[in-house]
Design an enzyme around this catalytic site. Structure first.
Site, PDB file in Angstrom:
ATOM      1  N   HIS B 275      -5.024  16.723   2.147  1.00 23.62           N
ATOM      2  CA  HIS B 275      -4.753  16.551   0.727  1.00 23.62           C
ATOM      3  C   HIS B 275      -4.971  17.876   0.011  1.00 23.62           C
ATOM      4  CE1 HIS B 275      -4.772  14.886  -3.247  1.00 23.62           C
ATOM      5  NE2 HIS B 275      -4.510  13.682  -2.783  1.00 23.62           N
ATOM      6  N   ARG B 340       2.281  16.448  -0.487  1.00 21.82           N
ATOM      7  CA  ARG B 340       0.951  16.898  -0.084  1.00 21.82           C
ATOM      8  C   ARG B 340       0.963  17.938   1.021  1.00 21.82           C
ATOM      9  NH1 ARG B 340      -2.143  11.019  -0.048  1.00 21.82           N
ATOM     10  NH2 ARG B 340      -2.108  10.822  -2.311  1.00 21.82           N
TER      11      ARG B 340
END
Ligand SMILES: Cc1cc2nc3c(=O)[nH]c(=O)nc-3n(C[C@H](O)[C@H](O)[C@H](O)COP(=O)(O)OP(=O)(O)OC[C@H]3O[C@@H](n4cnc5c(N)ncnc54)[C@H](O)[C@@H]3O)c2cc1C
Ligand code: HEM
Ligand code: HEM
Ligand code: SF4
Ligand code: F3S
Ligand code: FES
Lengths: 248, 648, 210
Positions: B275, B340
């Site tokens: 992330h 991401r």
């Protein structure tokens, strides 16, 4: 920075405990309180001592596992903060910090700083739910909820079940925890059918579990990491009165 | 072949129905055998895990009348790691009339997964998404609402439609409490036997079927064998193999790994989601990383200094023309909102060039100065106030004044135990739900889809498919003295005794941390043949060292948190090796797996559909340098045809 | 708790108003004391009303103390092990002193009844001469009695500052705004009572009443 911690050490539920002092050297002000204990534990292990047991999991202030009374305040000196989100920069070099477990008969100590909070689950079991078996529920848009109610319900629902309220309450009462759940569910239209039985049964469960009674001391809300507002206790009292009236 | 693995027979998902995709699930439901309600009481199901997947499954199975035994390692089922999910949950409700539909959610998920997921599974997930929201609202989950009293939605993770339902930044918490409360109700009614602070340490297989588990009571240390007619694993993801991740400290792979060792195939272990917006490490004391919601990228601008020598200067002293807004530069059409994996790798690249900021040069700026100028501080506060507070609390810096620093961190694992359409693993009677299975996200998970999958599996899919399996039961009772039961128990006892007897000179955490470094370095955001080969060697020697030098204090007959950790880290060592082998064998870049050898001339991921359009399901190989066996499940795309993702 | 507490508060208000009649002179005050004994007549015989009121008050006090004791015992059971480190509790001083404050109030009431109702301890001690009894009681030479009264009345004030607010909460007050109003009203009401009660001994001390 260098500090000292005085920590409650208790090998098991049925052995006596005492405060023990440890020095922690060279700790970064950016470390969290739990990371400071991690560092201490690493050295205890290598010295052949038993490391300090404490509950923790998410370390981001949401699971409600961490639970320490630091210098007499549940979750420590920072307002609206769990122990895992408390950082050493709030302490100073040379401080002696007292660390104790939640103290309540309903939360017996398991080891060191770890306590058993099953009593909270018991309170929820007694009525902290809306009966809605899985199946084909009505469309989510079938029941609008006024935004004001939805927002307050959400605020109440953010309780993480940590138990700091009980730890801080001079009466050892779990009223804020119970009130938060009663308010969350009682504010939703879906929660109405069970509203009366919920409050009666949850209060009964709270008494049965050995929590004290609430005398509106207001300490609970002061230490609550989620800032659950005190006035929800009034809402619970009002619901309770109505429920008693309706049940007669 | 290879030095590290062998290839076995292909495998197929035999439970999946064919025909038109829209009706596959309905047809599967209809063809599933039913269990007579009167018989359900006599059937026991073990559910390991009380997160969204396990909690919803346990509650639903108990409501249906089965006898459920539930386990979690925390002190209460309410604390499962699902509680930490922030952003939201997807559902194709199309309440916004912005063109959303089950088909579009299905399409987005297959594409987002970089064409490495099964169409049938994903379509089913998209269709049950509608029921999930209805069910949660009926339970009283306080989703965000608009002034008219109806549910609010937002767009999340770069999708073009607003299909994400949320409860401020605490969606996972609210959904989990819904499932937890439903569970507690069943516990109160005696239909669920809840065992908190109990850890599953082994699977028991009798006559080829999963029939029970070995658990340790984490308070007393007592080891017991628990029997059932079927076992469900809902034990979550294994991101903690990296030591630093956004996962809770206790997240582990033990339940899955023990099942894997007993024959369940492990699929796609190398697919790891990193992330991009996490708070960077601040020092060696760091014990975990904290995620900041992705939504910050809607208004924040990401940059680093153009010149490495500017990196030590305060952000404010770096002139506008000396800043490199690299995402906006490289991806002009998506800018700061690229997916991401792309945002994460770009951050790594600029830091590798020496242009990272903050301690250790591992960070990039996420700057709200423009947003504050444009919208006013008030508006920014209203939108992101709680995230800014969290950031300030952790770092001690004020993001209104100085830009935030962010860095990528391991967040989610797409891989997991292989399951068929019925969510059954290769061991009959062993079902796997939630993040613990590999099934629905392919090589990359879209934001707000994990919650959807966990609840979809638990509330809607498993109760049907497990029923189909149990219809053949109740199975013959297995006695506690059965050979297999005794053997499994002994395995656990021996392992604990082993940990306690080594009495070395290194702590469990020090090994875990070192393992994490290896994994992050060589099996993190960018992987190479050379790096992975090296990592396998490093892991093997570190593992050997672990088994001779680890020090686990205390005894097994008490609460012993280091003993718990030792077991988890031991399993992480084995998993880490398999992850590297999987990453090594997949010589393509896809989703959460980027092989440096497989990129386009301008540095983008390059898939090889002709060679790798399959699920890699691994069979365990015993022994220290045993070669796991690869079984390929070929993927067919009838509806969504593989295309190249492009965010330029 | 709240019910009995509120009954007691109501009595305190009535009693204060009666006490303030002392400023209208000896005759009015004695007349008032006499009137107290004849309320309800001729329907009820002399002093019956007073005895009914006394009965009610006694019940309320007993009930109140019983409830307070039960709560205190439960609290003790709920926290069997004390904290080693306990900083000043953060709530108000008034909230923290409910239990000891209550006991002080009770001791005061006992003394007070012996002093001004049974007149056992009163320097004047003549039935019917309520005004003189009070005036002699607080004569400057008996400053220690006056001091004791002052301290006790302040204690009552503290008890009520938290008590009134708490009673309102117990009866279901439940908004943020209401909470502020309740806190302010509790403070105001307690102040009125404290000032009202204190005015009598002060008046005697400075010679306004003699
Ligand atoms: C910080 C963060 C934010 C996220 N935000 C989002 C989001 O916005 N939207 C989204 O869709 N997804 C999000 N995710 C992903 C999502 O939260 C998870 O994938 C999902 O919640 C996993 O649910 P689960 O039920 O499979 O497992 P978990 O919730 O992890 O539950 C695992 C359970 O298994 C138990 N367990 C594990 N091992 C054992 C054992 N050996 N013995 C006994 N019990 C065991 C645990 O006690 C626990 O009860 C986020 C994840 C993180 C880390
Ligand atoms: C021995 C004597 C007394 C003791 C031990 C005592 C104790 C207490 C305690 C512990 C409380 C807190 C309970 C709560 O907040 O729920 C309380 C509340 C209260 N007390 Fe007293 N008290 C005594 C006498 C009095 C007297 C004489 C009065 C009035 C004149 C009074 C009026 C009140 C009121 C109004 C409350 C608030 C009730 C409530 O919170 O529900 N008390 N008392
Ligand atoms: C300085 C202030 C006070 C004065 C001058 C005063 C005066 C008196 C007098 C003159 C009487 C006797 C009445 C009669 O029998 O005719 C009396 C009775 C009484 N007072 Fe007070 N009082 C004061 C404060 C208080 C306070 C603070 C309390 C309670 C906390 C209190 C409680 C009572 C009670 C319970 C009685 C007995 C009533 C009865 O006999 O039925 N008084 N007071
Ligand atoms: S009310 Fe606050 S302090 Fe109490 S359990 Fe909930 S979050 Fe913790
Ligand atoms: S501190 Fe205790 S007394 Fe009530 S208001 Fe809070 S529970
Ligand atoms: S560890 Fe989860 S709230 Fe502190």
């Amino acid at each position: 920075m260098d500090i000292k911690v005085r920590v409650w050490r208790q090998p098991s539920a049925d052995e006596a405990g005492k405060m023990v002092t440890y020095g922690v050297k060279d700790i970064s002000p950016d470390a969290s309180f739990l990371e400071m204990l991690d560092v201490l534990n690493e050295s205890l292990i290598l010295e052949g001592d038993d490391p300090i047991a404490f509950d923790h999991d998410c370390r981001e202030g949401i699971c409600g596992a961490c639970s320490m009374v630091i210098d007499g305040v549940a979750h420590g000196p920072e307002k609206a903060t769990t122990t895992c989100q408390l950082h050493m920069r709030h302490f100073s070099d040379g401080d002696v910090i007292d660390v104790e477990p939640w103290r309540a008969a309903a939360f017996p100590v398991i080891k060191d700083l770890v306590v058993d909070r099953t009593a909270f689950d018991k309170i929820i079991q007694a009525g902290g739910y809306i009966t809605a078996p899985t199946g084909t529920a009505p469309d989510a848009h079938a029941t609008p909820v006024p935004k004001k109610d939805a927002d307050l319900a959400f605020e109440a629902a953010t309780c993480i079940g940590c138990g700091a309220c009980v730890a801080a309450c001079p009466n050892g009462s779990s009223m804020l925890f119970t009130a938060a759940k009663v308010a969350h569910l009682g504010l939703m239209p879906q929660g109405q059918p069970e509203r009366d039985t919920r409050v009666i049964d949850m209060l009964q469960a709270q008494d049965d579990a050995g929590f004290g009674g609430c005398t509106n001391m207001g300490e609970c809300s002061q230490v609550c990491p989620k800032g659950i507002p005190l006035h929800l206790i009034g809402r619970l009292n009002s619901d309770y009165r109505k429920a008693l009236r309706n049940s007669n | 072949m290879s030095d590290f693995w062998t290839e076995g027979d292909p495998i197929a998902d035999t439970a999946a129905p064919d025909g038109p995709i829209e009706t596959r699930w309905e047809r599967r439901q209809f063809s599933a055998k039913l269990v007579n309600p009167a018989n359900r009481r006599k059937l026991t199901v073990i559910v390991v895990g009380t997160g969204l997947a396990g909690g919803s499954a346990a509650a639903t199975l108990a409501e249906a009348g089965y006898h459920v035994k539930s386990y979690c390692y925390q002190d209460s089922p309410r604390r499962a790691h699902s509680i930490a999910a922030q952003g939201g949950i997807n559902a194709a409700k199309n309440y916004r009339n912005d063109g959303d539909s089950i088909y579009r959610l299905f399409y987005d998920t297959v594409k987002g997964g970089d064409f490495r997921a099964r169409e049938s599974n994903v379509y089913r997930l998209a269709s049950v998404s509608l029921n999930i929201i209805d069910q949660c609202v009926a339970q009283g989950v306080p989703f965000a609402r608009e002034y008219g009293g109806l549910l609010d939605n937002r767009s999340f993770g770069g999708t073009q439609v607003s299909r994400t339902f949320y409860a401020r930044g605490q969606t996972g918490q609210q959904l989990l409490l819904g499932a937890y409360q439903a569970m507690e109700r069943q516990i109160g009614l005696g239909n669920i036997e809840m065992n908190a602070r109990h850890e599953m340490l082994e699977l028991i297989i009798v006559e080829g079927k999963a029939r029970g588990i070995v658990v340790r009571d984490m308070v007393t240390g007592e080891i017991t064998t628990e029997m059932a007619d079927a076992v469900v694993l809902a034990s979550g993801g294994y991101g903690n193999v990296f030591f630093l991740s956004t996962n809770a400290k206790g997240c582990n792979v033990t339940a899955s790994w023990r099942a894997h060792r007993k024959g369940a195939l492990f699929a796609n272990p190398c697919y790891t989601q990193i992330h991009p917006t996490c708070i960077p490490e601040s020092g060696t004391h760091q014990s975990k990383l904290t995620l900041m919601s992705e939504s910050l990228r809607n208004d924040g601008r990401v940059w680093v200094p153009k010149r490495a020598e500017d990196c030590q200067k305060p952000a404010g002293d770096i002139a506008e023309e000396d800043r490199d807004y690299y995402l906006e530069r490289i991806y002009p059409s998506f800018g700061n909102l690229v997916p991401r994996d792309i945002a994460s790798r770009a951050a790594k690249n600029v830091c590798d060039e020496g242009r990272g900021v903050g301690p250790g040069g591992l960070g990039v700026y996420l700057d709200f100065a423009d947003a504050i100028k444009r919208l006013g501080r008030k508006a920014v506060e209203a939108k992101y106030g709680n995230l800014f507070e969290m950031y300030a609390r952790i770092t001690g810096e004020d993001p209104y004044e100085t830009p935030m620093r962010i860095y990528p961190a391991v967040h989610y694992t797409m891989g997991g135990l292989w399951v068929d359409y019925d969510l059954q693993s290769t061991i009959p009677g062993l079902f796997v739900v939630g993040e613990a299975n590999f099934s629905d996200h392919g090589a990359n998970r879209l934001g707000a889809s994990a919650l959807m999958q966990g609840l979809g599996d638990g509330y809607f899919v498993l109760p049907t498919t497990l029923g189909n399996y149990l219809a053949a039961g109740p199975f013959e009772k297995v006695s506690q003295d059965h050979e297999e039961v005794k053997a499994a128990r002994k395995q656990v006892e021996d392992r604990i005794a082993k940990f306690l007897s080594i009495d070395g000179d290194r702590t469990v955490d020090s090994f875990h941390r070192e393992l994490g470094h290896i994994m992050w370095e060589y099996c993190g955001m960018e992987r190479t043949e050379e790096g992975l080969t090296k990592a396998i060697g490093l892991i093997r020697s570190l593992r050997e060292e672990f088994w001779t030098r680890v020090k686990v204090p205390g005894t097994g007959e008490q609460l012993n948190q280091n003993l718990e950790k030792a077991g988890r880290v031991a399993d992480f060592f084995e998993l880490a090796e398999l992850m590297c082998i999987d990453a090594l064998h997949r010589r393509e870049s896809c989703g959460g797996h980027f092989r440096a050898e497989s990129q386009t001339p301008d540095g983008e991921a390059l898939r090889h559909d002709d060679q790798f359009s399959y699920v890699a399901a691994w069979e365990y190989a015993a022994g220290d340098a045993g070669k796991p066996t690869l079984h390929k499940e070929q993927l067919e795309f009838e509806y969504v045809h593989p295309s190249t993702r492009s965010y330029k | 708790m709240a019910g009995t507490g509120i009954l007691l508060v109501l009595f305190l208000f009535a009693h204060m108003i009666g006490n303030l009649k002392i400023f209208f002179g000896e005759e009015t005050f004695d007349h008032y004391a006499h009137w107290l004994r004849t309320i309800g007549t001729p329907l009820l015989p002399d002093e019956w009303y007073l005895w009914i009121q006394r009965g009610g008050l006694t019940l309320a006090v007993v009930g109140h103390i019983y409830a307070a004791t039960v709560l205190a015992i439960r609290a003790r059971k709920a926290r069997p092990v004390k904290y080693a480190h306990r900083p000043k509790v953060q709530g108000s001083y008034a909230a923290r002193t409910m239990r000891w404050g209550g006991v002080i109030v009770l001791l005061f009431v006992i003394y007070h009844i012996l002093d001004l109702t049974t007149l056992t301890l009163n320097p004047n001690g003549v039935h019917g001469e309520a005004y003189r009894n009070v005036a002699e009681d607080f004569a400057p030479g008996r400053w220690y009695v006056t001091l004791f009264y002052v301290v006790s009345i302040v204690a009552v004030g503290f008890h009520l500052r938290h008590g009134i607010w708490s009673a309102v909460r117990t009866l279901g007050q439940q908004t943020q705004r209401g909470e502020r109003i309740a806190r302010l009203s509790a403070l105001a009401l307690s102040l009125v009572l404290v000032v009202g009660y204190l005015s009598v001994p002060f008046a005697v001390t400075i010679g306004l009443v003699d």
